[in-house]
Each structure stands twice: as structure tokens, then as C-alpha cells.
Design a protein around this motif. Structure first.
Motif, PDB file in Angstrom:
ATOM      1  N   MET A  86     -22.833  39.160 -19.491  1.00  0.00           N
ATOM      2  CA  MET A  86     -23.716  39.168 -18.326  1.00  0.00           C
ATOM      3  C   MET A  86     -23.350  40.355 -17.447  1.00  0.00           C
ATOM      4  N   SER A  87     -24.297  40.823 -16.653  1.00  0.00           N
ATOM      5  CA  SER A  87     -23.985  41.866 -15.684  1.00  0.00           C
ATOM      6  C   SER A  87     -24.571  41.472 -14.333  1.00  0.00           C
ATOM      7  N   GLY A  88     -23.970  42.006 -13.279  1.00  0.00           N
ATOM      8  CA  GLY A  88     -24.433  41.672 -11.933  1.00  0.00           C
ATOM      9  C   GLY A  88     -24.272  40.203 -11.598  1.00  0.00           C
ATOM     10  N   ILE A  89     -23.068  39.675 -11.748  1.00  0.00           N
ATOM     11  CA  ILE A  89     -22.792  38.249 -11.556  1.00  0.00           C
ATOM     12  C   ILE A  89     -22.671  37.923 -10.066  1.00  0.00           C
ATOM     13  N   ASP A  90     -23.244  36.803  -9.661  1.00  0.00           N
ATOM     14  CA  ASP A  90     -23.065  36.272  -8.310  1.00  0.00           C
ATOM     15  C   ASP A  90     -23.198  34.757  -8.404  1.00  0.00           C
ATOM     16  N   GLY A  91     -22.058  34.072  -8.558  1.00  0.00           N
ATOM     17  CA  GLY A  91     -22.054  32.617  -8.712  1.00  0.00           C
ATOM     18  C   GLY A  91     -21.521  31.936  -7.466  1.00  0.00           C
ATOM     19  N   LYS A  92     -22.148  30.824  -7.093  1.00  0.00           N
ATOM     20  CA  LYS A  92     -21.743  30.097  -5.889  1.00  0.00           C
ATOM     21  C   LYS A  92     -21.534  28.635  -6.228  1.00  0.00           C
ATOM     22  N   ARG A  93     -20.540  28.038  -5.581  1.00  0.00           N
ATOM     23  CA  ARG A  93     -20.283  26.594  -5.712  1.00  0.00           C
ATOM     24  C   ARG A  93     -20.287  26.030  -4.296  1.00  0.00           C
ATOM     25  N   PHE A  94     -20.910  24.866  -4.149  1.00  0.00           N
ATOM     26  CA  PHE A  94     -21.055  24.247  -2.835  1.00  0.00           C
ATOM     27  C   PHE A  94     -20.282  22.938  -2.786  1.00  0.00           C
ATOM     28  N   ASP A  95     -19.869  22.515  -1.584  1.00  0.00           N
ATOM     29  CA  ASP A  95     -19.171  21.246  -1.438  1.00  0.00           C
ATOM     30  C   ASP A  95     -20.175  20.098  -1.360  1.00  0.00           C
ATOM     31  N   GLU A  96     -19.686  18.894  -1.141  1.00  0.00           N
ATOM     32  CA  GLU A  96     -20.535  17.701  -1.124  1.00  0.00           C
ATOM     33  C   GLU A  96     -21.557  17.718   0.013  1.00  0.00           C
ATOM     34  N   GLN A  97     -21.250  18.450   1.084  1.00  0.00           N
ATOM     35  CA  GLN A  97     -22.169  18.530   2.223  1.00  0.00           C
ATOM     36  C   GLN A  97     -23.146  19.706   2.092  1.00  0.00           C
ATOM     37  N   GLY A  98     -23.067  20.444   0.991  1.00  0.00           N
ATOM     38  CA  GLY A  98     -23.971  21.562   0.760  1.00  0.00           C
ATOM     39  C   GLY A  98     -23.504  22.874   1.357  1.00  0.00           C
ATOM     40  N   ARG A  99     -22.268  22.910   1.872  1.00  0.00           N
ATOM     41  CA  ARG A  99     -21.728  24.146   2.433  1.00  0.00           C
ATOM     42  C   ARG A  99     -21.107  24.988   1.317  1.00  0.00           C
ATOM     43  N   LEU A 100     -21.157  26.296   1.477  1.00  0.00           N
ATOM     44  CA  LEU A 100     -20.586  27.210   0.495  1.00  0.00           C
ATOM     45  C   LEU A 100     -19.082  26.968   0.378  1.00  0.00           C
ATOM     46  N   LYS A 101     -18.595  26.781  -0.849  1.00  0.00           N
ATOM     47  CA  LYS A 101     -17.177  26.526  -1.107  1.00  0.00           C
ATOM     48  C   LYS A 101     -16.530  27.720  -1.802  1.00  0.00           C
ATOM     49  N   GLU A 102     -17.211  28.298  -2.799  1.00  0.00           N
ATOM     50  CA  GLU A 102     -16.700  29.440  -3.545  1.00  0.00           C
ATOM     51  C   GLU A 102     -17.843  30.387  -3.844  1.00  0.00           C
ATOM     52  N   ASN A 103     -17.535  31.677  -3.828  1.00  0.00           N
ATOM     53  CA  ASN A 103     -18.507  32.681  -4.244  1.00  0.00           C
ATOM     54  C   ASN A 103     -17.768  33.680  -5.118  1.00  0.00           C
ATOM     55  N   LEU A 104     -18.179  33.784  -6.369  1.00  0.00           N
ATOM     56  CA  LEU A 104     -17.559  34.706  -7.315  1.00  0.00           C
ATOM     57  C   LEU A 104     -18.616  35.686  -7.768  1.00  0.00           C
ATOM     58  N   ASN A 105     -18.382  36.972  -7.502  1.00  0.00           N
ATOM     59  CA  ASN A 105     -19.296  37.978  -8.017  1.00  0.00           C
ATOM     60  C   ASN A 105     -18.497  39.034  -8.761  1.00  0.00           C
ATOM     61  N   ALA A 106     -19.186  39.726  -9.685  1.00  0.00           N
ATOM     62  CA  ALA A 106     -18.531  40.724 -10.516  1.00  0.00           C
ATOM     63  C   ALA A 106     -19.555  41.692 -11.070  1.00  0.00           C
ATOM     64  N   LYS A 107     -19.068  42.841 -11.486  1.00  0.00           N
ATOM     65  CA  LYS A 107     -19.931  43.847 -12.100  1.00  0.00           C
ATOM     66  C   LYS A 107     -20.426  43.359 -13.453  1.00  0.00           C
ATOM     67  N   ALA A 108     -19.543  42.732 -14.239  1.00  0.00           N
ATOM     68  CA  ALA A 108     -19.906  42.220 -15.571  1.00  0.00           C
ATOM     69  C   ALA A 108     -18.986  41.062 -15.927  1.00  0.00           C
ATOM     70  N   ALA A 109     -19.434  40.231 -16.882  1.00  0.00           N
ATOM     71  CA  ALA A 109     -18.627  39.108 -17.367  1.00  0.00           C
ATOM     72  C   ALA A 109     -18.987  38.849 -18.823  1.00  0.00           C
ATOM     73  N   TRP A 110     -18.011  38.321 -19.579  1.00  0.00           N
ATOM     74  CA  TRP A 110     -18.240  37.964 -20.971  1.00  0.00           C
ATOM     75  C   TRP A 110     -17.269  36.882 -21.394  1.00  0.00           C
ATOM     76  N   GLN A 111     -17.637  36.180 -22.453  1.00  0.00           N
ATOM     77  CA  GLN A 111     -16.791  35.116 -22.993  1.00  0.00           C
ATOM     78  C   GLN A 111     -16.763  35.245 -24.514  1.00  0.00           C
ATOM     79  N   LEU A 112     -15.567  35.215 -25.068  1.00  0.00           N
ATOM     80  CA  LEU A 112     -15.404  35.279 -26.517  1.00  0.00           C
ATOM     81  C   LEU A 112     -15.615  33.894 -27.118  1.00  0.00           C
ATOM     82  N   PRO A 113     -16.034  33.844 -28.390  1.00  0.00           N
ATOM     83  CA  PRO A 113     -16.234  32.532 -29.038  1.00  0.00           C
ATOM     84  C   PRO A 113     -14.938  31.720 -29.047  1.00  0.00           C
TER      85      PRO A 113
END
Length: 192
Positions: free
Chosen positions: A47-74
Motif C-alpha cells: 500500500m502507499s499513502g497510509i493513514d490509519g486511525k483507531r478510535f476509543d469506545e467514546q469515538g475519540r481518536l486513540k491512535e493515528n498511524l500514517n506512512a509513505k508505504a506499507a507491505w506485509q509478507l506472506p
């Protein structure tokens, strides 16, 4: 008697034809799945241009991870990131930001291992000063909010600064442990 034979013959022929048609349709609708072994040295996902967000139980932003590129090996639990930036929040307030040249995120235990030119920036809070840390690698447990490394570090925490070999920072306790070879200038913020 002739009528009776034809009356029995038609349903019998119809049943045989329908049975044959059903068998033929079953055979042509079967899908042969051929499993292909993936090359373990080539990414299964990229993937390229990553911007992932995780929210808490109340819907508030908890984590934000962004990157230029990402990949996963089998058959790997680790997602590799290029130029990642992880920003962690608590109750919607910025806790700290970690960035580096590379990182690996373990999907099972939710730890991020930052590598090469790691910079951790902690924002100031009412009872805790701002801080910045530089090192070559850093492991951040996103669940426990603990960051640690055994590599040499340079840090500034409020007016205090120094170097050490390794560190463990526990955000929940507000505790910074520098286990060895510490050179530091430490200021007590109450006496400044």
C-alpha cells in the motif's frame, strides 16, 4: 391399457431428463480452486499513502498511524512501514508522536518497532513537561503505553537532558527509567 403405459412413461422420461440436467449443471458449476504458494520474499499486500486511525469506545481518536508505504509478507504477523509516524492520544488529547525511517507493526501483540532515526516527541501536560527522545530503534506497546529500547538515546525532558544506553518510558506512571551509562543534567521544575 395403452393409455396407462404412456401416462407412466412421460413422468419417468421427465425424471430421467431432469436428473441428467441436474448432474450436468452440478458438474459445470463446480469451481476448481488451485492454491498457489506465494513467494515468502515478496509482499502479499503493498500500500502507499497510509493513514490509519483507531478510535476509543467514546469515538475519540486513540491512535493515528500514517506512512509513505506499507507491505506485509506472506505468513507474517508484521506489517512493514516506510517513513511511519505514530501519534497516540488519551481521551482525545495528544500524548506523544513517534516517527522514524522504518517500522514494523506486529498485528498480534500491537507493538510497533521503529528503526533508523527514531524521534519520540511528548507533549507537555499540567504535571508533566514536554520531552523529546532520539535513538536508533524503539519499541512502542500501544496497549500498555510503554516505549523501550536498549540502544543509545539522547533525551530532553523539560529542562533536563542527557544521554543513556537504553530506556523504558511508562506513560501511565509518568516514569522514565534509564538503566545504564547515564550522563544527565537534571532540573527540578519546582525549583526553576
Amino acid at each position: 391399457m395403452m393409455k396407462w403405459r404412456h401416462g407412466l412413461l412421460f413422468p419417468l422420461i421427465l425424471a430421467i431428463c431432469l436428473g441428467g440436467l441436474s448432474a450436468w449443471l452440478g458438474r459445470i458449476s463446480e469451481v476448481d480452486i488451485e492454491e498457489v504458494e506465494l513467494n515468502p520474499n515478496e509482499p502479499q499486500y503493498a500500500m502507499s499513502g497510509i493513514d490509519g486511525k483507531r478510535f476509543d469506545e467514546q469515538g475519540r481518536l486513540k491512535e493515528n498511524l500514517n506512512a509513505k508505504a506499507a507491505w506485509q509478507l506472506p505468513k507474517s504477523n508484521e506489517v512493514t512501514f516506510e517513513k511511519p509516524q505514530l501519534v497516540l492520544y488519551d481521551n482525545g488529547k495528544l500524548l506523544y508522536k513517534v516517527e522514524s525511517n522504518k517500522a514494523g507493526y506486529n498485528t498480534e501483540n500491537r507493538t510497533v518497532t521503529f528503526k533508523e532515526n527514531v524521534i519520540l516527541t511528548k507533549t507537555a501536560e499540567a504535571e508533566r513537561p514536554a520531552g523529546i527522545l532520539k535513538t536508533s530503534n524503539l519499541i512502542v506497546d500501544t496497549q500498555t503505553k510503554i516505549a523501550e529500547t536498549k540502544a543509545p538515546v539522547e533525551y530532553r525532558y523539560g529542562e533536563s537532558y542527557g544521554t543513556a544506553n537504553g530506556l523504558v518510558y511508562d506513560y501511565n506512571k509518568g516514569f522514565l527509567n534509564l538503566p545504564s551509562r547515564v550522563k544527565a543534567i537534571i532540573y527540578d521544575p519546582k525549583n526553576i
